[in-house]
Motif scaffolding. Structure first.
Motif, short mmCIF file in Angstrom:
data_model
loop_
_atom_site.label_atom_id
_atom_site.label_comp_id
_atom_site.label_asym_id
_atom_site.label_seq_id
_atom_site.Cartn_x
_atom_site.Cartn_y
_atom_site.Cartn_z
N PHE A 151 0.99 -1.32 0.03
CA PHE A 151 -0.10 -0.08 0.18
C PHE A 151 0.79 1.19 -0.03
N LEU A 152 0.61 2.03 -0.91
CA LEU A 152 1.40 3.31 -0.84
C LEU A 152 0.28 4.74 -1.11
N ALA A 153 0.60 5.77 -0.54
CA ALA A 153 -0.44 6.76 -0.59
C ALA A 153 0.56 8.08 -0.76
N ASP A 154 0.56 8.80 -1.77
CA ASP A 154 1.30 10.07 -2.10
C ASP A 154 0.23 11.10 -1.77
N MET A 155 0.36 11.75 -0.58
CA MET A 155 -0.54 12.65 -0.20
C MET A 155 -0.25 14.10 -0.67
N THR A 156 1.00 14.19 -1.47
CA THR A 156 1.18 15.50 -2.21
C THR A 156 0.54 15.23 -3.62
N ALA A 157 0.55 14.20 -4.37
CA ALA A 157 -0.02 14.27 -5.72
C ALA A 157 -1.34 13.74 -5.66
N TYR A 158 -1.72 13.39 -4.54
CA TYR A 158 -3.31 12.64 -4.31
C TYR A 158 -3.39 11.40 -5.10
N LYS A 159 -2.51 10.35 -4.80
CA LYS A 159 -2.45 9.17 -5.57
C LYS A 159 -2.53 8.21 -4.52
N VAL A 160 -2.93 6.94 -4.81
CA VAL A 160 -2.96 5.77 -3.98
C VAL A 160 -2.80 4.61 -4.60
N PHE A 161 -1.97 3.84 -4.47
CA PHE A 161 -1.53 2.45 -4.96
C PHE A 161 -1.75 1.53 -4.22
N VAL A 162 -2.25 0.51 -4.84
CA VAL A 162 -2.62 -0.85 -4.03
C VAL A 162 -2.21 -2.04 -4.90
N ASP A 163 -1.19 -2.64 -4.20
CA ASP A 163 -0.22 -3.62 -4.99
C ASP A 163 0.25 -3.14 -6.31
N GLY A 164 0.88 -1.81 -6.47
CA GLY A 164 1.12 -1.42 -7.89
C GLY A 164 0.17 -0.86 -8.67
N LYS A 165 -1.18 -1.18 -8.33
CA LYS A 165 -2.16 -0.38 -9.23
C LYS A 165 -2.52 0.52 -8.45
N GLN A 166 -2.90 1.81 -9.35
CA GLN A 166 -3.37 3.09 -8.77
C GLN A 166 -4.95 2.96 -8.53
N ALA A 167 -5.45 3.28 -7.23
CA ALA A 167 -6.77 3.21 -6.83
C ALA A 167 -7.47 4.40 -7.29
N GLU A 168 -8.51 4.57 -7.47
CA GLU A 168 -9.42 5.61 -7.87
C GLU A 168 -10.36 5.83 -6.77
N LEU A 169 -10.15 6.86 -6.20
CA LEU A 169 -10.96 7.37 -4.84
C LEU A 169 -11.62 8.53 -5.21
N ALA A 170 -13.03 8.55 -4.63
CA ALA A 170 -13.68 9.92 -4.79
C ALA A 170 -12.93 10.96 -3.93
N PRO A 171 -13.12 12.23 -4.18
CA PRO A 171 -12.53 13.44 -3.53
C PRO A 171 -12.48 13.16 -1.83
N LYS A 172 -13.41 12.82 -1.58
CA LYS A 172 -13.83 13.08 -0.02
C LYS A 172 -12.92 11.75 0.68
N LEU A 173 -12.85 10.61 -0.20
CA LEU A 173 -12.01 9.45 0.23
C LEU A 173 -10.81 9.84 0.63
N TYR A 174 -10.11 10.49 -0.40
CA TYR A 174 -8.82 10.85 -0.43
C TYR A 174 -8.51 11.81 0.66
N ASP A 175 -9.40 12.76 1.11
CA ASP A 175 -9.26 13.70 2.38
C ASP A 175 -9.47 12.86 3.54
N LEU A 176 -10.37 11.75 3.51
CA LEU A 176 -10.24 10.95 4.80
C LEU A 176 -9.48 10.21 5.16
#
Length: 226
Positions: free
Chosen positions: A138-163
């Motif tokens: 699991f990787l979360a880039d909080m500057t670029a607003y990107k989340v990766f799960v096992d190497g694949k970028q996950a698409e989150l709703a804006p509020k879910l990123y904030d949470l």
């Protein structure tokens, strides 16, 4: 001042919301149904959208699906329904907030203000100086607003990123529900407390199989184990 799109088939309700929005110095565009809202978004750029659900020609959920194909503009859903299913569907589509009719126009304006404040966050795409959390796959880039799960970028709703990012910034700390609502939804948030539980379900699903990093503390709140 923000560019606001109000989409509702009730002209009287649009007029009231428009009056309050203009008093707050927002620029307002109106749409009487989902089709008009989609066309308006194709021709213009908005800072926030108020979207009713039950409308002729094209309902609010369908309109949001179309808008989300090309825009991540913050959206607040307006509905006479309060069922959990409607909220879940809205949040899965990337809706930022959900207001059940009848509501106070002042409350809607406060929610708009809270979302616009959060939308003012800057996001960068560079590689240096990023704030990154990484654990196992699991990787979360909080500057670029990107989340990766096992190497694949996950698409989150804006509020879910904030949470998610709020929980990560407070990792290994027991955070009360009231604190999360105040920080993520805004100190002026006065909506349904179940909204937090709904978002947590969606967030855990979005980052599966690492959703168990988020621990529920019964009677208190949540903790992200990092």
């Amino acid at each position: 001042m923000a560019k606001l799109l109000i989409c509702d088939d009730e002209a009287g309700l649009r007029a009231v919301l428009k009056r309050y929005a203009q008093f707050e110095r927002h620029e307002v565009t109106e749409a009487g149904n989902g089709m008009e809202a989609v066309e308006a978004c194709r021709e213009n750029t908005f800072d926030i959208i108020l979207m009713d659900i039950m409308m002729p020609e094209l309902d609010g959920f369908s309109a949001v699906r179309e808008i989300r194909k090309s825009s991540d503009v913050p959206i607040i859903m307006l509905s006479a329904k309060g069922e959990e299913y409607d909220k879940m569907l809205g949040f899965e589509l990337g809706v930022d907030d959900y207001v059940v009719k009848p509501f106070s126009s002042k409350e809607v304006m406060m929610r708009i203000a809270a979302i616009l404040r959060r939308a003012g966050k800057t996001k960068t795409d560079g590689s240096e100086g990023h704030i990154i959390f990484e654990k196992c796959g699991f990787l979360a880039d909080m500057t670029a607003y990107k989340v990766f799960v096992d190497g694949k970028q996950a698409e989150l709703a804006p509020k879910l990123y904030d949470l998610l990012f709020f929980l990560i910034r407070n990792k290994n700390i027991a955070v009360p529900r009231e604190k999360i609502l105040a920080e993520v939804w805004g100190y002026d948030y006065c909506g349904d407390d179940r909204t937090l539980d709904t978002h947590m379900k969606l967030l855990r699903k979005a980052i599966d199989p690492y959703g168990d990093y988020i621990k529920t503390l019964r009677g208190l709140g949540y903790r992200f184990e990092g």
